[in-house]
Each structure stands twice: as structure tokens, then as C-alpha cells.
Scaffold this motif. Structure first.
Motif, PDB file in Angstrom:
ATOM      1  N   ASN A 492      57.640  67.192 -17.102  1.00 40.53           N
ATOM      2  CA  ASN A 492      58.800  68.081 -17.008  1.00 40.53           C
ATOM      3  C   ASN A 492      58.851  69.135 -18.095  1.00 40.53           C
ATOM      4  OD1 ASN A 492      59.614  66.822 -14.750  1.00 40.53           O
ATOM      5  ND2 ASN A 492      61.430  65.865 -15.597  1.00 40.53           N
ATOM      6  N   LYS A 493      58.105  68.939 -19.161  1.00 46.17           N
ATOM      7  CA  LYS A 493      58.167  69.914 -20.243  1.00 46.17           C
ATOM      8  C   LYS A 493      57.369  71.175 -19.929  1.00 46.17           C
ATOM      9  CE  LYS A 493      59.311  67.099 -24.246  1.00 46.17           C
ATOM     10  NZ  LYS A 493      58.953  66.768 -25.640  1.00 46.17           N
ATOM     11  N   THR A 494      56.238  71.003 -19.264  1.00 42.80           N
ATOM     12  CA  THR A 494      55.366  72.148 -19.032  1.00 42.80           C
ATOM     13  C   THR A 494      55.116  72.439 -17.560  1.00 42.80           C
ATOM     14  OG1 THR A 494      53.469  70.678 -19.293  1.00 42.80           O
ATOM     15  CG2 THR A 494      54.194  71.902 -21.241  1.00 42.80           C
ATOM     16  N   TYR A 495      55.465  71.490 -16.668  1.00 42.44           N
ATOM     17  CA  TYR A 495      55.199  71.692 -15.251  1.00 42.44           C
ATOM     18  C   TYR A 495      56.463  71.423 -14.427  1.00 42.44           C
ATOM     19  CZ  TYR A 495      50.194  71.797 -16.289  1.00 42.44           C
ATOM     20  OH  TYR A 495      48.960  72.131 -16.758  1.00 42.44           O
ATOM     21  N   TRP A 496      56.468  71.972 -13.222  1.00 43.10           N
ATOM     22  CA  TRP A 496      57.579  71.739 -12.307  1.00 43.10           C
ATOM     23  C   TRP A 496      57.012  71.717 -10.881  1.00 43.10           C
ATOM     24  CZ3 TRP A 496      59.268  74.995  -8.361  1.00 43.10           C
ATOM     25  CH2 TRP A 496      58.627  76.253  -8.321  1.00 43.10           C
ATOM     26  N   ALA A 497      57.793  71.215  -9.968  1.00 43.24           N
ATOM     27  CA  ALA A 497      57.392  71.185  -8.563  1.00 43.24           C
ATOM     28  C   ALA A 497      58.638  71.313  -7.708  1.00 43.24           C
ATOM     29  CB  ALA A 497      56.643  69.887  -8.237  1.00 43.24           C
ATOM     30  N   PRO A 498      58.570  72.113  -6.646  1.00 44.90           N
ATOM     31  CA  PRO A 498      59.717  72.182  -5.729  1.00 44.90           C
ATOM     32  C   PRO A 498      59.745  70.954  -4.834  1.00 44.90           C
ATOM     33  CG  PRO A 498      57.928  73.549  -4.931  1.00 44.90           C
ATOM     34  CD  PRO A 498      57.474  72.996  -6.256  1.00 44.90           C
ATOM     35  N   VAL A 499      60.761  70.865  -4.014  1.00 46.55           N
ATOM     36  CA  VAL A 499      60.830  69.796  -3.020  1.00 46.55           C
ATOM     37  C   VAL A 499      59.668  69.957  -2.034  1.00 46.55           C
ATOM     38  CG1 VAL A 499      62.237  68.803  -1.189  1.00 46.55           C
ATOM     39  CG2 VAL A 499      63.321  69.612  -3.272  1.00 46.55           C
ATOM     40  N   ASN A 500      59.070  68.833  -1.619  1.00 48.66           N
ATOM     41  CA  ASN A 500      57.952  68.845  -0.675  1.00 48.66           C
ATOM     42  C   ASN A 500      56.738  69.560  -1.268  1.00 48.66           C
ATOM     43  OD1 ASN A 500      56.514  68.420   1.694  1.00 48.66           O
ATOM     44  ND2 ASN A 500      57.273  70.272   2.665  1.00 48.66           N
ATOM     45  N   SER A 501      56.383  69.190  -2.469  1.00 49.75           N
ATOM     46  CA  SER A 501      55.262  69.842  -3.145  1.00 49.75           C
ATOM     47  C   SER A 501      54.063  68.905  -3.194  1.00 49.75           C
ATOM     48  CB  SER A 501      55.664  70.249  -4.563  1.00 49.75           C
ATOM     49  OG  SER A 501      54.562  70.834  -5.233  1.00 49.75           O
ATOM     50  N   SER A 502      52.871  69.492  -3.049  1.00 49.34           N
ATOM     51  CA  SER A 502      51.629  68.720  -3.143  1.00 49.34           C
ATOM     52  C   SER A 502      50.950  68.895  -4.486  1.00 49.34           C
ATOM     53  CB  SER A 502      50.665  69.145  -2.026  1.00 49.34           C
ATOM     54  OG  SER A 502      50.363  70.528  -2.134  1.00 49.34           O
ATOM     55  N   THR A 503      51.544  69.640  -5.365  1.00 47.85           N
ATOM     56  CA  THR A 503      50.982  69.821  -6.700  1.00 47.85           C
ATOM     57  C   THR A 503      52.079  70.246  -7.655  1.00 47.85           C
ATOM     58  OG1 THR A 503      49.256  70.959  -7.973  1.00 47.85           O
ATOM     59  CG2 THR A 503      50.435  72.256  -6.345  1.00 47.85           C
ATOM     60  N   CYS A 504      51.786  70.203  -8.925  1.00 45.97           N
ATOM     61  CA  CYS A 504      52.717  70.675  -9.948  1.00 45.97           C
ATOM     62  C   CYS A 504      52.317  72.086 -10.378  1.00 45.97           C
ATOM     63  CB  CYS A 504      52.716  69.744 -11.168  1.00 45.97           C
ATOM     64  SG  CYS A 504      53.491  68.150 -10.875  1.00 45.97           S
ATOM     65  N   TYR A 505      53.281  72.884 -10.679  1.00 46.05           N
ATOM     66  CA  TYR A 505      53.032  74.250 -11.114  1.00 46.05           C
ATOM     67  C   TYR A 505      53.421  74.396 -12.582  1.00 46.05           C
ATOM     68  CZ  TYR A 505      52.940  74.993  -6.072  1.00 46.05           C
ATOM     69  OH  TYR A 505      52.651  74.916  -4.739  1.00 46.05           O
ATOM     70  N   ARG A 506      52.601  75.153 -13.280  1.00 44.22           N
ATOM     71  CA  ARG A 506      52.908  75.393 -14.684  1.00 44.22           C
ATOM     72  C   ARG A 506      54.166  76.246 -14.788  1.00 44.22           C
ATOM     73  NH1 ARG A 506      50.215  74.801 -19.382  1.00 44.22           N
ATOM     74  NH2 ARG A 506      48.325  74.192 -18.268  1.00 44.22           N
ATOM     75  N   LYS A 507      55.068  75.857 -15.654  1.00 35.68           N
ATOM     76  CA  LYS A 507      56.306  76.605 -15.815  1.00 35.68           C
ATOM     77  C   LYS A 507      56.023  78.009 -16.356  1.00 35.68           C
ATOM     78  CE  LYS A 507      59.571  72.792 -16.520  1.00 35.68           C
ATOM     79  NZ  LYS A 507      60.572  72.215 -17.428  1.00 35.68           N
ATOM     80  N   THR A 508      56.794  78.959 -15.866  1.00 29.03           N
ATOM     81  CA  THR A 508      56.656  80.331 -16.325  1.00 29.03           C
ATOM     82  C   THR A 508      57.267  80.465 -17.723  1.00 29.03           C
ATOM     83  OG1 THR A 508      56.849  81.068 -14.036  1.00 29.03           O
ATOM     84  CG2 THR A 508      57.110  82.736 -15.759  1.00 29.03           C
ATOM     85  N   ILE A 509      56.524  81.098 -18.589  1.00 29.35           N
ATOM     86  CA  ILE A 509      57.000  81.306 -19.958  1.00 29.35           C
ATOM     87  C   ILE A 509      57.770  82.623 -20.001  1.00 29.35           C
ATOM     88  CG2 ILE A 509      56.312  81.642 -22.356  1.00 29.35           C
ATOM     89  CD1 ILE A 509      53.922  79.872 -21.826  1.00 29.35           C
ATOM     90  N   TYR A 510      58.999  82.548 -20.452  1.00 34.23           N
ATOM     91  CA  TYR A 510      59.857  83.733 -20.516  1.00 34.23           C
ATOM     92  C   TYR A 510      60.181  84.078 -21.971  1.00 34.23           C
ATOM     93  CZ  TYR A 510      60.746  83.482 -15.487  1.00 34.23           C
ATOM     94  OH  TYR A 510      60.601  83.482 -14.122  1.00 34.23           O
ATOM     95  N   PHE A 511      60.208  85.365 -22.228  1.00 30.42           N
ATOM     96  CA  PHE A 511      60.674  85.897 -23.508  1.00 30.42           C
ATOM     97  C   PHE A 511      61.011  87.367 -23.277  1.00 30.42           C
ATOM     98  CE2 PHE A 511      56.067  85.942 -23.296  1.00 30.42           C
ATOM     99  CZ  PHE A 511      55.762  87.295 -23.482  1.00 30.42           C
ATOM    100  N   LEU A 512      61.689  87.956 -24.220  1.00 35.39           N
ATOM    101  CA  LEU A 512      62.092  89.358 -24.082  1.00 35.39           C
ATOM    102  C   LEU A 512      60.881  90.241 -24.368  1.00 35.39           C
ATOM    103  CD1 LEU A 512      64.552  91.103 -23.423  1.00 35.39           C
ATOM    104  CD2 LEU A 512      65.030  91.236 -25.871  1.00 35.39           C
ATOM    105  N   ALA A 513      60.156  90.600 -23.296  1.00 34.21           N
ATOM    106  CA  ALA A 513      58.897  91.313 -23.442  1.00 34.21           C
ATOM    107  C   ALA A 513      59.126  92.803 -23.646  1.00 34.21           C
ATOM    108  CB  ALA A 513      58.024  91.081 -22.209  1.00 34.21           C
ATOM    109  N   TRP A 514      58.064  93.449 -24.157  1.00 35.80           N
ATOM    110  CA  TRP A 514      58.141  94.901 -24.367  1.00 35.80           C
ATOM    111  C   TRP A 514      58.370  95.634 -23.054  1.00 35.80           C
ATOM    112  CZ3 TRP A 514      58.650  96.156 -29.223  1.00 35.80           C
ATOM    113  CH2 TRP A 514      58.017  95.416 -30.217  1.00 35.80           C
TER     114      TRP A 514
END
Length: 855
Positions: A492-514
Motif C-alpha cells: 500500500n505504500k508504493t503500489y495500488w490496484a483498482p477493483v477487479n485488478s490483475s496486477t498492482c500499479y506503482r503509485k503516481t508521485i506528485y509534487f509541485l512541478a515546474w
């Protein structure tokens, strides 16, 4: 393509024997026509009769030992097919069947399988030899059976030639799960692996570790014994002895082996638990001997005989001890029981099994229940021929219902329905004629559709583990294979999965970008502030000798203030883009120290204004003591430097990953210590408040020199901005949290910069007539006159002010071009022209320092 035709021989036992095979159709036990024919293999008889001498011809003999329970399984298959034909499950398609008796013999089962492989609608029952059977249409599209694993193994290898699906309701050997060797085999029961594991667990939980095992010497018995041995060894269970009994009752050594097994059981007195992997008729023979020898043990039954009615109703069965069995889950078979009650109304022309049962009823009708059952089991087909029609037929449907084994019945019906649902799937988008599909097309011989990746099996109310529902894996869980029993959890810290998922997805890293539009907007505001600071520097440098610039404290003080504003605008850059340790530590320190330096310089200016325009001697003395520009600025700024230094050393800010948003990781700067952050801001607020008080006291300055009023307004902007900031900062999260701090920094910085310098720039550029020393002196004189007239002062104070006024006038006269011969003409509003002599130079300098030069 060349091909060879194999004719299935029809073996004759005797022309006068009704049960002998005189042609191919005589070989069928029960049949019914249909658009799609399903084959059936059941061991309706327990053994095949042997000739008195060794056979010299390939002849299939008659069978003996009518098995009521297996006969009921054939009826269950017929009932399921009739129910499907009378329903809307296969609209427009009729299922037929051909059921054969294997007599528990591989040889006879293979003969039946050969007929299954024969070509459909052929004039002769023949099997074509081909290199490719993809377009070959066999006699049947699927096969149900056989009852025993050894028979199923042999038949499955033959059916695999054309990939005809075979669904067994009773064969449990673990090896049949091997799809390489048995690609078209399916079953509606679990394999022996699960059964042996359950047995081992029962033995371990009961504290038994010294046991005996008896099994049949066939593929099913050997594989079950091997699987159980592995499980037992893994759980520290020791096997005292292993007894293997012949697979066929016709074996001449069978009774000798049974006696030997009983002797070993009696001899091993410390063995009180016996595990039995055998067929029902083997168990009957074994238990009969055990009862004679008064053997009393705990018997652990395999699923093959654990629910056998003929065993549970044996005379004196309770003398054997305790029987613990593992069986199949039962289902609703009420419709089948109703079918049995009406069985006497069914035609018997195409069902030899039913005709034989009716004949058995006639032969054994005079006997009671147990003897009646034994009579039926002991009759051979040859014996029935001699008694055919000699006695009246008496129907006993209660006998059939009493011998129903629900687990086997339900598994058989389930096998039929599995094939029917598979046919329905194949016929969904086509005209399901006889040649619409071939058997090798994938048949879904399952109770439930397979659960795809992203789903997990949920057991329903059905008694079978094969029947389940497919439910979606919840959020942050996944399944990457079909028919999984549980979902895996994502990190849960670095990956997430929607309902009915066959794999885990890496969480998107957000910050105030240029590249963020809001960040670009804030950077443009900061850049504009830098341009504004540089523009003010240029304007003040070019007008260095004007009264407005001098009255602002001189170029040095202005440069220091403008430099601090420049650093504040620059500090906003550290709030944008990927947070780093350097950025987190630098941004608050640069902002805090720069803002403190700016407020400190403005504080000195506020003190200087009060000192210049105050006529209260006590206040003047106090302000003179307080007015120490360099020490004051250095002390105020130094305290903030110490605060930031301690903060960075003991509780330094650091980069933090915020996981509060389910599908994202927010990279942000953790301030390290909210207390230190609050002390830094609180200290700036305290200086700003003192500055505000001093500036507020000087708010009634001359109209053209109203710097204190603008300082007061600038401080108010600062307070409002930071008061609003606190709740907004506390309730905001996400990547725009740094933007909140940037906004409040820009608002407070712009407010103080604009209020401090823009009015002066306006005078310098657009009000140049008021930016002269004469205009400045007039303003000071007017303000001083009003102040002197409104305050009761001593004569000495009046003299001092008069001298000051004269000194001011004299200084003005020295700088004005209209001074003639030492005389000065100065027009005071509301008075006549004043003429006077120019004072001595040293006296003039002294008086100007009190009111003009000091500010």
C-alpha cells in the motif's frame, strides 16, 4: 489420405443367451437417441466372469455382482439428461446417451471406448485412422465416467486421441490431474491429494502415529497410498504395515491376500487405526473376515466406500469398531428421488440395466432386506437367464431410495450439467447441428465459469467446491491467475490496484512541478517581484540626492531592504519541483532570515520617524536610547539566525512521502518541528507588531511625508495574510500545499514592498515639484507650527523650536537661489513674508539636525 478401418468385433457367448453380445447394439446397456449423444461408462457389475479354462479366443464374458449403487448412478445420468431436454437450457437441441457396463474391468471399458471413437453415421461401427482428427466427428461428443480411476486412466488415454471430453463423477486419483498425460479428462470431485491430506490431519489431530494401510493393487490404490505416505511422513506419522489386495475379485489369490491382511492386523496389537483405500466390494470381503476374527479397530474410509449403504448395513458391522470416513458433498437430489418413485412407469426396451434389475426383483422377492440385497449382488447374468419369467415381478422402489448414495448421485448429475452448459456455450453463436462442433473444441466441464485474473472464487451454498461465484478483488488487491482462492494485497505504500485488478500499479508521485500551470503562475509573480525590486533600485540610485531618498534612510538602508525583498522572492523557488533535503532546509531559513532583516530595517525607520517628529521631550529621550540602527538590525536578525540554526541542527526539515491519497505518493517537505516553524513565524510577527505600533504612532505625519501610514498599512497586509494562512495551511494537503505558503509569502512581501517604496517612486517620477528641499522645508515648517500650537510647552522648549525654525529657514535660504545679500524671503501660509538674516553656518547645522537631517 490413406486410412485403415478397424472394425469393432462382436463377440458371441451363445446364441441363446439374452445378455450376450450378438451385435454392436447388444453391447449397449442403455441408450436414447438425440442430436448430441453423450457416452457413459459405469461398473454396473463388480466382476466379469472367467471361463473355467484359459481363454483361447478374444471373447468378452458376461458379468456378475449387480451393483445397486452404480445402477443408481446410471439412472441419475438418464434423469439429468431427460431434465435438460425438458428445460430451456438447450433450446432446439436434444441430448441422447449411450451407457455401457465396464464390469470394473479395463478390457471391457476399452471396448466401449472404441465404439465411442467410431465415426458418426457410419454404416459400420468403425474407427478411422487419421493423422489429424480435427474434422473427425465421432459417435459421441463427451463421456461420463468411469467409476474407478484405473479404468478412467485407460479410457482417457484412448479418448485423448480425438480429445473427446471425459468427465468422471468418482475417479479421484491424483495423477489424472496431469493435463499432459490426460488432456481431455475432467471430474466433479476433488483429487486424492486433498483426501489424503485431510486423513493425515485427522490422524495428527487425534494423536495417532502408528497406523496400518490397506489398498487395492491397482493404479488408484497405489497412487493413493503413495500420496498418503508422503503426507504421513511430512507429519511424523509412521506406517506399521501396508497390505495390497488384488484389484479383481476373480483373482485366485484374492481370498488368500485378505486372510493375510487380517492376520497382520491381529498380530500388530499396537496398531489401532487402519486406513483403507479400496473399492466397495473389496471392503465387503475384508470386513466379513474381520468380523469373523473379532477385529475391533478404528477404520479410516476413503471417499470410495465411506458412504456405501451395503457396507453400513452389513450384519454385525458395529463389532468392527469405529469407521471415520471422508465423502463427497451432497446436493439437492429430491428430483431424482421422485424419478425413482416413478421408475416402474419407464419403458425398458432400451435399458438393459433396468430390465436386469426387474428380473432381480423377481428372483429375490421372497427375501428380507439384507438377504434381498445379498441375493441381488450374488446373481450373475447367466443365472438370471435360467429364472427369467419364473416368478412375478414385485416393484420395490423403497429399496432403491434406501441405497442412494447422495454424493455419487449428485456428482453424476453435476457431470451431465457441466457438459450441457459447455454445449450451450458452443452453440450460442451457431446452428448446433450434429456437425456444428467437434469434441476437441474446448468444453467447459465445470460447475462454474472460471474466475479470470482480477477475480477470486467465493464458495456458494452449493455442497461442491467446484461450484462458486467469481467476485472482484477489492481495491488494493489483485489476482494474476485464473480460479484463485484469494487475492494478493498490494504494497500500500508504493503500489495500488483498482477493483477487479490483475496486477498492482506503482503509485503516481506528485509534487509541485515546474510545468504545473499554478507553479508557472507563482513563478511569474516572483519574477515580477524581482523585476520590481531591481526597478526600484535603479530609480533610487538615479535620485540619490533627492529629499525622498534621503528621507527613506539613505541608499544603504534602502539597498538592504530591497535585497531582503529580493531574497524573499527568490526563496519561493525552493518550494517548487521535487523536494530535496537541501531545498527543505534552505527555503524556510532563507525566508525567515530575509523577512526578519526587512522588518528590522523598517522598524529602525519607524523609530527614526517618531524621533524626528516627536515634540514630547520624554518620548524623544526614550527614542534616542532605542535608536541604534546597526546594533538593532544586527540583534533582531541575529536572533532569527539562532532560531533557524537550532532548528536545522536538532529538528531539521526532511523529505517526506505522504501516502494519504490512495493512488498517489505526495513528495513534500516535512518541517521537522512545527514548534520551531511556529517560533520562527511568531518571532517575525512580534517584530512586525512592534513596527506596526511605532508606525501607527507616526501616522499623522505631514501629508507629503506620510511613510508611517504606508508602513502601518503594509504591516496590516502582512498580519491578514498570515492569519488567513494558518487555517488554510492546516487543512490543505497534497501537492499544492507548498503553493499555499508561496502565496502568503508573495502577498506579505508584495504588500510591504509596495507600501514602503511605491509611494516614494510615485513622488520621484510624477511629483517632482514636491521632491525639492524647499517644498520639503515648507511641509516640515507647517507640520511643526501646528504641533507647536497644539501642545503646551515651556519657554525653553518654545525658544528651542524658534531656534530650530530659524535654523530651518536659514538652511533653506542657503540653498535657494532667491537669497539676496544675505537676506531670505520665505512665505509661510497665512502670514506675511518673513525676512531675516542668514544665521551663522554652525548654528544652522545644529538646528537642522533636530528636525530635518535626522530623518
Amino acid at each position: 489420405m490413406a486410412f485403415v478401418i478397424f472394425l469393432i468385433p462382436c463377440f458371441m457367448v451363445g446364441t441363446d443367451v439374452a445378455f450376450s453380445c450378438q451385435n454392436a447394439d447388444d453391447f449397449v446397456g442403455a441408450s436414447s437417441p438425440g442430436d448430441i449423444v453423450i457416452g457413459g461408462l459405469f461398473s454396473v457389475h463388480s466382476e466379469m466372469l472367467r471361463p473355467e479354462e484359459d481363454p483361447i479366443k478374444p471373447v468378452i464374458q458376461n458379468c456378475a455382482g449387480f451393483e445397486i449403487q452404480v445402477f443408481l448412478q446410471t439412472l441419475a445420468m438418464i434423469h439429468a439428461i431427460e431434465t435438460i431436454n425438458n428445460s430451456t437450457l438447450l433450446s432446439g437441441v436434444t441430448l441422447g446417451y449411450e451407457i455401457y457396463d465396464t464390469c470394473a474391468e479395463v478390457t471391457k471399458a476399452m471396448a466401449s471406448a472404441l465404439r465411442f471413437l467410431s465415426k458418426f453415421n457410419s454404416s459400420e461401427d468403425a474407427v478411422e485412422f487419421k493423422c489429424n482428427y480435427s474434422d473427425y466427428i465421432p459417435r459421441v461428443k463427451a463421456v461420463i465416467g468411469a467409476s474407478y480411476s484405473e479404468v478412467s486412466m485407460a479410457v482417457s488415454r484412448l479418448l485423448a486421441l480425438q480429445l473427446i471430453p471425459q468427465v468422471s463423477p468418482a475417479s479421484s486419483a491424483e495423477i489424472l490431474s496431469d493435463k499432459i498425460r490426460f488432456p481431455s479428462f475432467f471430474r466433479t470431485i476433488p483429487s486424492d491429494f486433498h483426501q489424503t491430506r485431510a486423513m493425515t490431519r485427522l490422524i495428527c489431530e487425534s494423536g495417532w502415529n502408528w497406523i496400518g494401510v490397506i489398498a487395492t493393487d491397482d493404479d488408484n490404490g497405489r497412487f493413493a497410498l503413495e500420496s498418503f505416505g508422503v503426507q504421513a511422513m511430512a507429519n511424523n506419522v509412521c506406517i506399521a504395515f501396508k497390505e495390497m489386495l488384488p484389484a479383481y475379485l476373480s483373482d485366485s489369490t484374492f481370498h488368500t491376500k485378505v486372510d493375510q491382511a487380517i492376520e497382520n492386523i491381529v498380530k500388530e496389537k499396537r496398531v489401532n487405526v487402519i486406513v483403507v483405500f479400496m473399492r466397495q466390494f473389496h471392503v465387503l470381503k475384508l470386513f466379513k473376515k474381520a468380523i469373523e476374527r473379532n477385529v475391533n479397530k478404528i477404520w479410516i474410509a476413503s471417499d470410495n466406500w465411506s458412504a456405501a449403504v451395503k457396507i453400513s448395513t452389513m450384519p454385525n458391522i458395529r463389532q468392527l469398531g469405529t469407521v471415520v470416513g471422508f465423502g463427497f458433498k451432497n446436493g439437492d437430489i429430491s428430483s431424482f428421488q421422485e424419478f425413482l418413485r416413478n421408475l416402474h412407469e419407464k419403458p425398458t426396451e432400451n435399458n438393459k440395466f433396468l430390465r436386469e434389475y426387474i428380473m432381480l426383483l423377481s428372483v429375490c422377492a421372497h427375501l428380507e432386506y439384507h438377504d434381498f440385497q445379498r441375493c441381488i449382488a450374488n446373481q450373475s447374468q447367466d443365472n438370471l437367464l435360467e429364472n427369467d419369467g419364473s416368478k412375478p415381478q414385485i416393484w420395490r422402489d423403497d429399496f432403491l431410495n434406501a441405497n442412494v448414495e447422495p454424493g455419487f448421485i449428485h456428482s453424476t448429475m453435476l457431470a451431465v450439467y457441466a457438459i450441457a452448459h459447455a454445449i450451450k456455450g458452443l452453440c450460442k453463436d451457431r446452428d448446433c447441428t450434429l456437425s456444428a462442433f467437434t469434441p476437441w473444441e474446448k468444453v467447459q466441464s465445470t460447475c462454474s465459469q472460471p474466475c479470470s485474473p482480477g477475480q477470486v472464487k467465493k464458495v456458494t451454498e452449493s455442497p461442491h467446491t467446484c461450484c462458486y461465484e467469481c467476485i472482484y478483488c477489492p481495491e488494493n488487491h489483485y489476482s494474476n491467475q485464473t480460479d484463485m482462492d484469494y487475492c494478493y494485497r498490494c504494497n500500500n505504500k508504493t503500489y495500488w490496484a483498482p477493483v477487479n485488478s490483475s496486477t498492482c500499479y506503482r503509485k503516481t508521485i506528485y509534487f509541485l512541478a515546474w510545468t504545473d500551470w499554478f507553479a508557472i503562475f507563482l513563478l511569474l509573480l516572483s519574477a515580477f517581484g524581482v523585476v520590481l525590486v531591481l526597478s526600484i533600485c535603479v530609480i533610487f540610485t538615479k535620485n540619490l540626492d533627492t529629499p525622498v531618498v534621503k528621507a527613506s534612510g539613505g541608499l544603504t538602508v534602502c539597498y538592504i531592504i530591497l535585497f531582503s525583498h529580493f531574497l524573499i522572492f527568490l526563496s519561493t523557488v525552493f518550494f517548487i519541483d521535487i523536494p530535496t533535503e537541501f531545498k527543505c532546509k534552505t527555503r524556510q531559513a532563507v525566508f525567515g532570515i530575509s523577512f526578519t532583516l526587512c522588518i528590522s530595517c523598517i522598524l529602525i525607520k519607524s523609530l527614526k520617524i517618531l524621533l524626528a517628529f516627536s515634540f514630547d521631550p520624554k518620548l524623544q529621550n526614550f527614542l534616542k536610547c532605542m535608536y541604534k540602527p546597526i546594533p538593532t538590525v544586527a540583534t533582531c536578525t541575529g536572533i532569527q539566525v539562532i532560531i533557524c540554526t537550532f532548528w536545522l541542527i536538532f529538528r531539521t526539515p526532511f523529505v517526506n512521502q505522504n501516502f494519504s491519497i490512495p493512488r498517489a505518493i505526495i513528495l513534500e517537505c516535512n518541517e521537522g518541528s512545527i514548534v520551531a516553524f511556529g517560533i520562527m513565524l511568531g518571532y517575525i510577527a512580534a517584530l512586525a507588531f512592534i513596527c506596526f505600533i511605532f508606525a501607527f504612532k507616526g501616522r499623522k505625519l505631514p501629508e507629503n511625508y506620510n511613510e508611517a501610514k504606508f508602513i502601518t498599512f503594509g504591516m496590516l497586509i502582512y498580519f491578514i495574510a498570515w492569519i488567513v494562512f494558518i487555517p488554510v495551511y492546516a487543512t490543505t494537503f497534497g501537492k499544492y500545499l507548498p503553493a499555499v505558503e508561496i502565496i502568503v509569502v508573495l502577498i506579505s512581501n508584495y504588500g510591504i514592498l509596495c507600501c514602503t517604496f511605491l509611494p516614494k517612486c510615485y513622488i520621484i517620477i510624477y511629483k517632482q515639484e514636491t521632491n525639492t528641499k524647499s517644498a520639503f522645508l515648507k511641509m516640515v515648517y507647517t507640520y511643526s507650527s501646528k504641533s507647536a500650537g497644539s501642545v503646551a510647552v515651556s519657554q525653553a522648549s518654545l525658544d528651542s523650536k524658534s531656534s530650530s525654525f530659524r535654523a530651518t529657514v536659514t538652511d533653506l535660504c542657503k540653498t535657494e537661489n532667491d537669497s539676496v545679500n544675505g537676506n531670505c524671503h520665505f512665505q509661510v501660509p497665512g502670514q506675511s513674508l518673513i525676512k531675516g538674516k542668514v544665521l551663522p553656518q554652525n548654528a544652522a547645522r545644529t538646528m537642522v539636525r533636530k528636525r530635518v537631517s535626522s530623518i
